[in-house]
Design a protein around this motif. Structure first.
Motif, mmCIF file in Angstrom:
data_model
loop_
_atom_site.group_PDB
_atom_site.id
_atom_site.type_symbol
_atom_site.label_atom_id
_atom_site.label_comp_id
_atom_site.label_asym_id
_atom_site.label_seq_id
_atom_site.Cartn_x
_atom_site.Cartn_y
_atom_site.Cartn_z
ATOM 1 N N ARG A 140 0.841 -1.211 0.000
ATOM 2 C CA ARG A 140 0.000 0.000 0.000
ATOM 3 C C ARG A 140 0.871 1.255 0.000
ATOM 4 N NH1 ARG A 140 -3.403 -2.575 4.349
ATOM 5 N NH2 ARG A 140 -5.255 -3.381 3.281
ATOM 6 N N LEU A 141 1.883 1.226 0.850
ATOM 7 C CA LEU A 141 2.758 2.391 0.972
ATOM 8 C C LEU A 141 3.503 2.647 -0.346
ATOM 9 C CD1 LEU A 141 3.773 4.538 2.983
ATOM 10 C CD2 LEU A 141 5.640 2.963 3.575
ATOM 11 N N ALA A 142 3.902 1.563 -1.011
ATOM 12 C CA ALA A 142 4.585 1.723 -2.299
ATOM 13 C C ALA A 142 3.684 2.473 -3.280
ATOM 14 C CB ALA A 142 4.977 0.361 -2.857
ATOM 15 N N GLU A 143 2.405 2.127 -3.286
ATOM 16 C CA GLU A 143 1.467 2.832 -4.175
ATOM 17 C C GLU A 143 1.337 4.299 -3.768
ATOM 18 O OE1 GLU A 143 -2.329 0.795 -4.572
ATOM 19 O OE2 GLU A 143 -1.560 -0.166 -6.400
ATOM 20 N N ILE A 144 1.200 4.525 -2.465
ATOM 21 C CA ILE A 144 1.045 5.911 -1.981
ATOM 22 C C ILE A 144 2.254 6.747 -2.385
ATOM 23 C CG2 ILE A 144 1.017 7.330 0.142
ATOM 24 C CD1 ILE A 144 -0.685 4.996 1.405
ATOM 25 N N LYS A 145 3.427 6.126 -2.347
ATOM 26 C CA LYS A 145 4.658 6.866 -2.662
ATOM 27 C C LYS A 145 4.942 6.929 -4.166
ATOM 28 C CE LYS A 145 8.183 6.492 0.133
ATOM 29 N NZ LYS A 145 8.684 7.199 1.296
ATOM 30 N N GLY A 146 4.027 6.395 -4.983
ATOM 31 C CA GLY A 146 4.138 6.602 -6.434
ATOM 32 C C GLY A 146 4.640 5.422 -7.233
ATOM 33 N N MET A 147 4.889 4.289 -6.555
ATOM 34 C CA MET A 147 5.248 3.103 -7.345
ATOM 35 C C MET A 147 3.963 2.474 -7.873
ATOM 36 S SD MET A 147 8.387 1.265 -5.309
ATOM 37 C CE MET A 147 9.041 0.405 -6.750
ATOM 38 N N LYS A 148 4.122 1.633 -8.899
ATOM 39 C CA LYS A 148 2.971 0.877 -9.383
ATOM 40 C C LYS A 148 3.108 -0.546 -8.859
ATOM 41 C CE LYS A 148 0.570 3.418 -12.553
ATOM 42 N NZ LYS A 148 1.055 4.714 -12.130
ATOM 43 N N TYR A 149 2.057 -0.995 -8.204
ATOM 44 C CA TYR A 149 2.051 -2.364 -7.688
ATOM 45 C C TYR A 149 1.103 -3.202 -8.545
ATOM 46 C CZ TYR A 149 1.101 -6.421 -4.854
ATOM 47 O OH TYR A 149 0.953 -7.721 -4.451
ATOM 48 N N TYR A 150 1.584 -4.338 -9.039
ATOM 49 C CA TYR A 150 0.756 -5.245 -9.836
ATOM 50 C C TYR A 150 0.525 -6.527 -9.040
ATOM 51 C CZ TYR A 150 1.475 -1.975 -13.577
ATOM 52 O OH TYR A 150 1.482 -0.826 -14.320
ATOM 53 N N GLY A 151 -0.720 -6.764 -8.682
ATOM 54 C CA GLY A 151 -1.070 -7.910 -7.846
ATOM 55 C C GLY A 151 -1.395 -9.137 -8.674
ATOM 56 N N PHE A 152 -0.742 -10.264 -8.361
ATOM 57 C CA PHE A 152 -0.896 -11.512 -9.103
ATOM 58 C C PHE A 152 -1.725 -12.517 -8.311
ATOM 59 C CE2 PHE A 152 2.005 -11.471 -12.850
ATOM 60 C CZ PHE A 152 2.400 -10.151 -12.742
ATOM 61 N N ARG A 153 -1.999 -13.644 -8.929
ATOM 62 C CA ARG A 153 -2.786 -14.701 -8.306
ATOM 63 C C ARG A 153 -1.936 -15.832 -7.755
ATOM 64 N NH1 ARG A 153 -8.170 -13.643 -9.005
ATOM 65 N NH2 ARG A 153 -8.184 -15.136 -7.297
ATOM 66 N N ARG A 154 -0.702 -15.916 -8.213
ATOM 67 C CA ARG A 154 0.245 -16.878 -7.643
ATOM 68 C C ARG A 154 1.638 -16.288 -7.749
ATOM 69 N NH1 ARG A 154 0.897 -22.738 -6.424
ATOM 70 N NH2 ARG A 154 3.021 -22.740 -7.181
#
Ligand code: ADP
Ligand code: MG
Length: 566
Positions: free
Chosen positions: A38-52
């Protein structure tokens, strides 16, 4: 005072990644890394969430190959870490630079083996499966930890680095002054071989009657396309690309000997390997693929690679770009060109093989049996119009046929099963290719290979990525026509009537089902134009496909006569 302000380990880790130009994280969250993401997103990184996790680690590794700087993956502790470990190992074998960060249990619980929620000594488990493993125990070490991970991943032979992140470190606090976050200077330094090493190589090339160049994915990774082009254009030495080096020079380059592989490799008296290992993919350098008398020049950044399979008469250690710059000068000064009779011999073979291949392709377009050629040639036709499309491929026969049928024109635009020949890399690689480049991607998948990470279709649709997943369905591993015991499904059998395309529909993507060349061509064009996530299910005949594809020789066969084995 402002510089007395304290920040969490998570905060400082993100700062250090960003300071080093890392923008994306591929992961699967849970305890203890949810807030970190969450913090990475707040600080401007893009987080890509996977299923495995394996697909997330595959994506980070592919990002490393495409960009030449480490991709980053994030997993939870023990089971998540272990799911990512296979991908960490295989991408390290591929020499892809990336960092796998896993949350872990606190040391005092693990080290006394007191038992923790998802508790495992991950740091020690990871070590044999990556280039290096580090654990960061204090927030104030975060700058150093990231710098060390980045430099290890990209310097020398690139590879995967495991960074162990205990929960206590995530919430530990430090000032920015103490954490010393900085951008790594010259993370992959240039390296040139000595003059006498160059002389040795030039001597071999000068006296060669049948020289050949083999390009590997190391040459693609090293961004050496200009230097390779200069070498080939000045010397006219025929070249053969390994699968992920396709496109480093265009596949239709006049010096390509890809259509005369056995002749050119088997007949070569001097072989110049550029970023390609003499591993199983090249018959470990053995006869009959290579002549026993052939002499070898090998360019590699890792000197331990030389003599790993046979004598290397002229080793050239260094980064491929620098080595080739130096070699090109020497080759020009020596006036080296490949003998014309050798070029003519190869050209004759290339032309006759190309003609045969073209006739087979043509026949497949009107054939009443839909097979690999009919399903895959439309992809080649599309690639010639849109060469900046990325191709990812896996499977056995699907991989083999796609490698031969799809002409590549640009470097680093093809990613596949790689050094281990791993299944289940396709969708993770495709996601990274789409995210990192913004370009359309075609993931060409066998039906079995697709199954390994099919749920990443949800990831593709969730992020609305321009990925076309082509599932070539012959109803089985290798093929779906096998029947061993009456009234029982064979070990190789999968569902030949599966509607894999519905998976895309389930998540809001597009779906196509095709059973002949014209339908495939039409669907592919529509899919490309739409720019939307989609699956094309190409249902080919169950009888299509050889056991183990082109590597049937690696498959021990047994006497399966039922009566004889009773
Ligand atoms: P392929 O499978 O395409 O034959 P390999 O993965 O076997 O390719 O070989 C790649 C080789 O390239 C590895 O031995 C690796 O050490 C080397 N390599 C990677 N990056 C560089 C670089 N920048 N300069 C020189 N060699 C490199
Ligand atoms: Mg199959």
């Amino acid at each position: 005072m402002a510089d007395e302000e304290k920040f969490s380990g998570a905060d400082l880790l993100i700062d250090a990644l960003q300071e080093n130009g890392i923008k994306n994280i591929y992961g699967l969250i849970g305890i203890p890394v949810t807030d970190f993401a969450r913090l990475a997103e707040i600080k401007g990184m893009k987080y890509y969430g996977f299923r495995r996790e394996d697909a997330a680690v595959d994506a980070a590794a592919a990002a490393g190959f495409i960009n030449g700087k480490p991709g980053v993956a994030l997993t939870v502790s023990a089971p998540g870490f272990l799911n990512g470990l296979a991908a960490l190992a295989q991408a390290t074998k591929n020499c892809f630079p990336f960092i796998m960060i896993s949350g872990s249990s606190d040391r005092h619980i693990i080290d006394l083996d007191r038992g923790d929620y998802e508790g495992l000594d991950q740091y020690n488990r990871a070590k044999p499966f990556c280039k290096a493993a580090y654990r960061v125990d204090r927030a104030q070490d975060m700058g150093l930890a990231v710098a060390r991970a980045i430099r290890t991943a990209v310097s020398g032979r690139p590879g995967g680095v495991y960074l162990d992140l205990p929960a206590a470190t995530i919430s530990d606090m430090s000032t920015k002054a103490d954490a010393k976050i900085y951008k790594v200077v010259d993370p992959a330094p240039k390296q040139e071989p000595a003059d006498e090493a160059i002389d040795r190589a030039v001597d071999l090339l000068k006296n060669a009657k049948h020289p050949v160049i083999v390009l590997g994915k190391g040459a693609a990774y090293a961004r050496s396309e200009e230097e390779v082009k200069e070498l080939v254009d000045t010397t006219k030495i025929p070249f053969l690309p390994m699968s992920m080096a396709k496109g480093l020079l265009p596949d239709n380059h006049p010096s390509s000997a890809a259509s005369a592989r056995s002749l050119s490799l088997g007949g070569a008296d001097v072989v110049l390997l550029i970023g390609a290992r003499l591993n199983w993919l090249l018959s470990n350098g053995e006869s009959p693929l290579f002549s026993q008398d052939a002499k070898f020049i090998q360019i590699d950044i890792d000197a331990t690679e030389f003599d790993s399979n046979r004598e290397i008469q002229a080793p050239l250690q260094g980064d491929i770009k620098s080595v080739l710059q130096k070699l090109n000068k020497a080759v020009k000064a020596a006036g080296i060109t490949a003998p014309q009779d050798w070029l003519d011999e190869i050209a004759t073979k290339v032309n006759s093989n190309n003609e045969k291949f073209a006739a087979k392709i043509k026949a497949s377009h009107t054939s009443s049996t839909f097979g690999y050629f009919g399903a895959i040639t439309p992809i080649n036709e599309l690639m010639q119009k849109h060469p900046d499309t990325y191709i990812v491929s896996e499977g056995a026969n699907t991989l083999d046929n796609g490698r031969n049928l799809i002409g590549m024109q640009l470097p680093r635009h093809r990613l596949d099963t790689g050094t281990w020949g791993v299944m289940g890399i396709g969708l993770g690689y495709a996601i990274a290719a789409a995210v990192e480049t913004g370009k359309p991607v075609i993931a060409l998948e066998g039906d079995s290979a697709f199954g390994f990470d099919a749920m990443e279709m949800e990831t593709i649709c969730r992020y609305n990525l321009p990925i076309t997943v082509v599932v070539v369905n012959n109803g089985g591993i290798y093929n779906g026509a096998d029947q061993v015991v009456a009234d029982q499904l064979s070990p190789t059998t999968l569902d030949a009537n599966a509607h894999y395309e519905y998976l895309s529909k389930a998540f809001g993507g597009d779906s196509y089902f095709v059973t002949n060349y014209n339908e495939m061509k039409d669907a592919l064009e529509k899919a490309y134009e739409s720019g939307r996530p989609n699956i094309i299910n190409a249902q080919i005949a169950k009888t299509m496909g050889k056991e183990s594809g082109h590597i049937g020789n690696l498959n021990p066969t047994l006497n399966l006569d039922k009566d004889a084995n009773l």
